[in-house]
Design a protein around this motif. Structure first.
Motif, PDB file in Angstrom:
ATOM      1  N   VAL A 107       0.836  -1.210   0.000  1.00  0.00           N
ATOM      2  CA  VAL A 107       0.000   0.000   0.000  1.00  0.00           C
ATOM      3  C   VAL A 107       0.871   1.261   0.000  1.00  0.00           C
ATOM      4  O   VAL A 107       2.088   1.185   0.127  1.00  0.00           O
ATOM      5  CB  VAL A 107      -0.942   0.036   1.239  1.00  0.00           C
ATOM      6  N   ARG A 113      -0.439   9.769   2.423  1.00  0.00           N
ATOM      7  CA  ARG A 113      -1.878   9.883   2.622  1.00  0.00           C
ATOM      8  C   ARG A 113      -2.252  11.340   2.836  1.00  0.00           C
ATOM      9  O   ARG A 113      -1.522  12.098   3.463  1.00  0.00           O
ATOM     10  CB  ARG A 113      -2.301   9.053   3.831  1.00  0.00           C
ATOM     11  N   GLU A 114      -3.413  11.732   2.330  1.00  0.00           N
ATOM     12  CA  GLU A 114      -3.868  13.117   2.443  1.00  0.00           C
ATOM     13  C   GLU A 114      -5.115  13.177   3.313  1.00  0.00           C
ATOM     14  O   GLU A 114      -6.200  12.827   2.865  1.00  0.00           O
ATOM     15  CB  GLU A 114      -4.173  13.666   1.047  1.00  0.00           C
ATOM     16  N   PRO A 115      -4.976  13.618   4.553  1.00  0.00           N
ATOM     17  CA  PRO A 115      -6.119  13.540   5.465  1.00  0.00           C
ATOM     18  C   PRO A 115      -7.200  14.611   5.276  1.00  0.00           C
ATOM     19  O   PRO A 115      -8.340  14.402   5.676  1.00  0.00           O
ATOM     20  CB  PRO A 115      -5.479  13.667   6.851  1.00  0.00           C
ATOM     21  N   LEU A 118     -10.614  13.786   3.244  1.00  0.00           N
ATOM     22  CA  LEU A 118     -11.259  12.630   3.861  1.00  0.00           C
ATOM     23  C   LEU A 118     -11.822  13.011   5.231  1.00  0.00           C
ATOM     24  O   LEU A 118     -12.979  12.720   5.553  1.00  0.00           O
ATOM     25  CB  LEU A 118     -10.254  11.487   3.992  1.00  0.00           C
ATOM     26  N   SER A 303      -9.552   1.425  -1.662  1.00  0.00           N
ATOM     27  CA  SER A 303      -8.583   1.242  -0.575  1.00  0.00           C
ATOM     28  C   SER A 303      -7.175   1.637  -0.976  1.00  0.00           C
ATOM     29  O   SER A 303      -6.385   2.077  -0.149  1.00  0.00           O
ATOM     30  CB  SER A 303      -8.545  -0.218  -0.125  1.00  0.00           C
ATOM     31  N   LYS A 304      -6.834   1.448  -2.250  1.00  0.00           N
ATOM     32  CA  LYS A 304      -5.456   1.684  -2.679  1.00  0.00           C
ATOM     33  C   LYS A 304      -5.172   3.167  -2.854  1.00  0.00           C
ATOM     34  O   LYS A 304      -4.025   3.576  -2.911  1.00  0.00           O
ATOM     35  CB  LYS A 304      -5.186   0.974  -4.012  1.00  0.00           C
ATOM     36  N   LEU A 306      -7.668   6.053  -1.593  1.00  0.00           N
ATOM     37  CA  LEU A 306      -8.192   6.951  -0.561  1.00  0.00           C
ATOM     38  C   LEU A 306      -7.813   6.513   0.844  1.00  0.00           C
ATOM     39  O   LEU A 306      -7.203   7.269   1.604  1.00  0.00           O
ATOM     40  CB  LEU A 306      -9.722   7.001  -0.666  1.00  0.00           C
ATOM     41  N   SER A 307      -8.197   5.307   1.223  1.00  0.00           N
ATOM     42  CA  SER A 307      -7.977   4.826   2.589  1.00  0.00           C
ATOM     43  C   SER A 307      -8.252   3.338   2.655  1.00  0.00           C
ATOM     44  O   SER A 307      -9.204   2.851   2.058  1.00  0.00           O
ATOM     45  CB  SER A 307      -8.919   5.552   3.562  1.00  0.00           C
ATOM     46  N   SER A 308      -7.425   2.622   3.406  1.00  0.00           N
ATOM     47  CA  SER A 308      -7.677   1.198   3.625  1.00  0.00           C
ATOM     48  C   SER A 308      -8.568   0.986   4.836  1.00  0.00           C
ATOM     49  O   SER A 308      -9.014  -0.124   5.100  1.00  0.00           O
ATOM     50  CB  SER A 308      -6.351   0.451   3.834  1.00  0.00           C
ATOM     51  N   SER A 309      -8.821   2.060   5.582  1.00  0.00           N
ATOM     52  CA  SER A 309      -9.620   1.942   6.802  1.00  0.00           C
ATOM     53  C   SER A 309     -11.099   2.227   6.519  1.00  0.00           C
ATOM     54  O   SER A 309     -11.974   1.565   7.061  1.00  0.00           O
ATOM     55  CB  SER A 309      -9.092   2.911   7.856  1.00  0.00           C
ATOM     56  N   ILE A 310     -11.354   3.236   5.691  1.00  0.00           N
ATOM     57  CA  ILE A 310     -12.725   3.500   5.234  1.00  0.00           C
ATOM     58  C   ILE A 310     -12.941   2.505   4.104  1.00  0.00           C
ATOM     59  O   ILE A 310     -12.757   2.803   2.938  1.00  0.00           O
ATOM     60  CB  ILE A 310     -12.858   4.961   4.737  1.00  0.00           C
ATOM     61  N   ARG A 311     -13.315   1.281   4.466  1.00  0.00           N
ATOM     62  CA  ARG A 311     -13.234   0.164   3.531  1.00  0.00           C
ATOM     63  C   ARG A 311     -14.414   0.143   2.565  1.00  0.00           C
ATOM     64  O   ARG A 311     -15.508  -0.278   2.921  1.00  0.00           O
ATOM     65  CB  ARG A 311     -13.163  -1.154   4.294  1.00  0.00           C
TER      66      ARG A 311
ATOM     67  N   PHE B 134      -6.458   5.800   7.851  1.00  0.00           N
ATOM     68  CA  PHE B 134      -5.906   5.245   6.620  1.00  0.00           C
ATOM     69  C   PHE B 134      -5.569   3.763   6.614  1.00  0.00           C
ATOM     70  O   PHE B 134      -5.633   3.126   5.585  1.00  0.00           O
ATOM     71  CB  PHE B 134      -4.645   6.027   6.223  1.00  0.00           C
ATOM     72  N   ASN B 135      -5.201   3.207   7.763  1.00  0.00           N
ATOM     73  CA  ASN B 135      -4.630   1.864   7.734  1.00  0.00           C
ATOM     74  C   ASN B 135      -5.674   0.756   7.799  1.00  0.00           C
ATOM     75  O   ASN B 135      -6.744   0.941   8.358  1.00  0.00           O
ATOM     76  CB  ASN B 135      -3.658   1.683   8.899  1.00  0.00           C
TER      77      ASN B 135
END
Lengths: 458, 458
Positions: A107, A113-115, A118, A303-304, A306-311, B134-135
């Protein structure tokens, strides 16, 4: 055991423990089945909470580096080569912890990452969207999000109707639902080699047998594919059409057409996993576009990028199959998280997501070009120059595997285990290089190190 | 077809369409296999987007009211009684849409949800927690959240260590992981009847055979349990120990001990689904507490209290089994959403969650007492008076099922289908009553309506 934890680092403490333990196992060349000091001891001597240590150990169990025996704690896994790094599909997004630069990471680095956008979208949904805050997701997914996905697919020449898209908790849930809907134990499917390790695990979990098709720089080896299809009558082919994980290679239109023809003729279901689609400017040959909706199951993800957490991911396929997946999704997850979907819908509608992927593509293009140049300078062999995505697949002139991993450690670089990308566990000296990490000085030093060992021994 | 959509209502438009179509099917007594007007027609005549209509139809497909035939759109499901309402486990949280008051609903009404603390916690995580934003989640789940869960379990006399708790995306993922870890097609397990419909679907999906144990007001019928265990040697028993869905009943200590003894003697794995635990002041007899960690798999959730969208549940069991679930979780979901877990950890740490459940318990206690009184006045038969949870299980003096559903519709009340809670699809005139809806005047009128038909005919 001293773990050198830096509490000020961006890298989460648990990841630092994972990296420290990995270093202890790998660099210390600890014998298989060696017992770890107790969780309590590790926690005390490093001023850590026991739960952080347990979490780190469990991650290493999940990665196959440690094993657990009830009552006697953790031990080094018995099937483990003492010389391998963390698993190729390590799920953490950590960047450069104690054990080294995660050059093999799957990843984007946390530093990329740009917070802002988001975080803004999340706060908006939290303030204004009661349904998003509280309700179960719906079987097919949030209508506003699915409308946006249909539009995006149109941009890739994939024409689908509203009833042909299902949202999922990342592409992982999509793959999982598809595997459960289509296959039973003993079924036989085609997978690419090298390919995506969690898919292999998922198929093993379901008891599905895998046939390996070699991945070439223009797609799967179609001659081998035809032979395998004729000999074994597999039920499906899983394929990463573009910027493949791990080789970074993409299908050419000719290969795509040949695959479609073969699969149609022999009733092989095509499952096109296109999670890296947004990391590229161009269009490219998508099976789902060329197949004109006939039988191709298409998987996408945010996920790849924006975010892997906001799935949030999605599956596009014929309406009947999507309805079948929706039923399994409802039964196994009661519909997923409406909150994550509302956040995504807002970012897509505002254009913030489009701008994010433009910036990412630009930055990746720059780093990819620099990485390819550095690899060329160091006389590494590159497996087709990728035009997009996150990965370059390459190997150094130095062919000795043990030596290569030793050099990597010396440079502070973490590599994937040699068998990380093979469905059958075959070892390889090819390396998955995440271009976002490849400009780090440690990576550059590592690329150059092999020069001393030329000429290459075959 | 006119659907009476109210765009100002709190109820989402899709839910209103679902309710309108349900009404059309149920009240119009539409014959099975009747084709719906096309999605385009329904959308046009009601000024709706086609995607909303498709989403609503797909929900009804998932609920078994509609079927889909590729190329010819949606039709009324052929196995469907024209006289049944929406599925008992409808996942939407909608309250009182056009089709009626969801007296049978499985979750709290939207009007009971409290957005302030949750919204605040979400905004804090969005602003400050890069890893949460993000993770990928970690295999076992966020250590800070798991520490809080261990503490909460201690309050229920369930003693578990850090390595014995795994977080999941709601209890649904927990059930799903457990079913996949333990059973293969053809295995045989015990389930309660009446019981939780999505569990039955999940087991059917895995090809697991179900043996029904009757649920009595003090727990499963232990005599029947023993006979079934001796005759069929089932591998596990799924049980809702407290405030059972749908009966609201709870295990007594005597029944709990008997079950533990039987299951231990015959090597039957106990899976204790305790998702309503927080909706009650008292302690009660938990199998996981009495069993002292031996073999009981315990499932908890925050979906019933805090939010069904911020999906967080957990499983507690022996460390070896938890590690096995963590591997399946990693392979099938890459670890889940760290964001939702960070939000939960923050609400638990701040005490906001504790205060929320105190308020909910108080409010439910008041409404439960009032509902029991109203049912008594109307001479309904009540299946044991529940001391906590969301449900009362009761049936009216009027025993005719068709008449009952007709009366409900007349009062603007939606009931579960008569077979919603039976593993084998047996019909019943018992009703699951959500106490949070039972004080609505429509519910009161419905309870009273049966009075005209006394004396009851057996």
């Amino acid at each position: 055991m001293e773990l050198r934890i830096d509490r000020q680092a961006m890298v989460p403490v648990v990841q630092q423990i994972v990296d420290g333990l990995t270093e202890w196992i790998v660099q210390g060349e600890v014998a298989p089945a060696t017992r770890l000091p107790s969780v309590r001891q590790i926690a005390r001597s490093n001023l850590l909470s026991q739960s952080c240590v347990v979490e780190a150990c469990e991650r290493l169990v999940a990665q196959g580096l440690l094993a657990v025996r009830p009552g006697s704690g953790f031990m080094v896994a018995s099937g483990l080569s003492a010389r391998c790094g963390p698993a190729g599909y390590a799920v953490g997004g950590a960047g450069d912890a104690a054990a080294g630069l995660r050059l093999c990471c799957g990843v984007l680095p946390e530093s990329w990452r740009e917070p802002d956008d988001l975080s803004y979208a999340i706060r908006q949904v939290a303030r204004t969207d009661m349904a998003g805050l509280f309700n179960y997701g719906t079987p097919l997914g949030l209508p506003a999000l699915r409308e946006q996905i249909v539009k995006r697919l149109k941009g890739l020449d994939i024409k689908v109707g509203d009833d042909q898209v299902l949202t999922t908790a990342g592409a992982s849930q999509g793959l999982d639902l598809i595997v459960r809907a289509l296959f039973k134990a003993g079924d036989c499917v085609l997978v690419e080699s090298p390919g995506y390790a969690p898919l292999f695990e998922l198929l093993r979990l379901q008891g599905v047998r895998m046939l390996e098709v070699r991945r070439l720089p223009d797609g799967p080896d179609t001659e081998a594919l035809e032979t395998l299809i004729r000999s074994f009558r597999p039920r499906a082919l899983f394929i990463n059409s573009h910027h493949q994980n791990p080789t970074g290679s993409s299908l050419t239109p000719a290969v795509a057409k040949r695959i479609l023809m073969l699969c149609k003729a022999h009733d092989v279901r095509l499952i096109e996993d296109d999670v890296y689609a947004d990391l590229h400017h161009g269009r490219g040959a998508r099976l789902a576009a060329l197949g004109d909706g006939h039988g191709v199951i298409y998987i996408g993800s945010f996920s790849k990028t924006l975010s892997s957490s906001i799935r949030v991911g999605y599956v596009a396929a014929d309406a009947e199959f999507i309805a079948q997946l929706a039923r399994i999704k409802t039964v196994s997850s009661l519909g997923g998280s409406g909150f994550c979907e509302a956040v995504l819908a807002s970012l897509l509608a505002s254009g913030a997501y489009r701008k994010l992927v433009q910036r990412l593509r630009q930055r990746l293009a720059t780093d990819r070009a620099a990485a390819l140049e550095a690899l060329e300078d160091a006389e590494w062999e590159v497996f087709g120059k990728p035009a997009g995505g996150l990965f370059i697949w390459a190997r150094p002139a130095l062919a000795d595997e043990a030596r290569l991993h030793e050099r990597a450690r010396g440079c502070g670089v973490a590599l994937s285990p040699p068998d990380a990308f093979s469905p059958s566990g075959e070892r390889s000296d090819w390396q998955r290089i995440n271009v976002a990490y490849a400009c780090d000085p440690r990576a550059r030093r590592f690329f150059q190190e092999g020069m001393a060992d030329r000429p290459r021994v075959f």
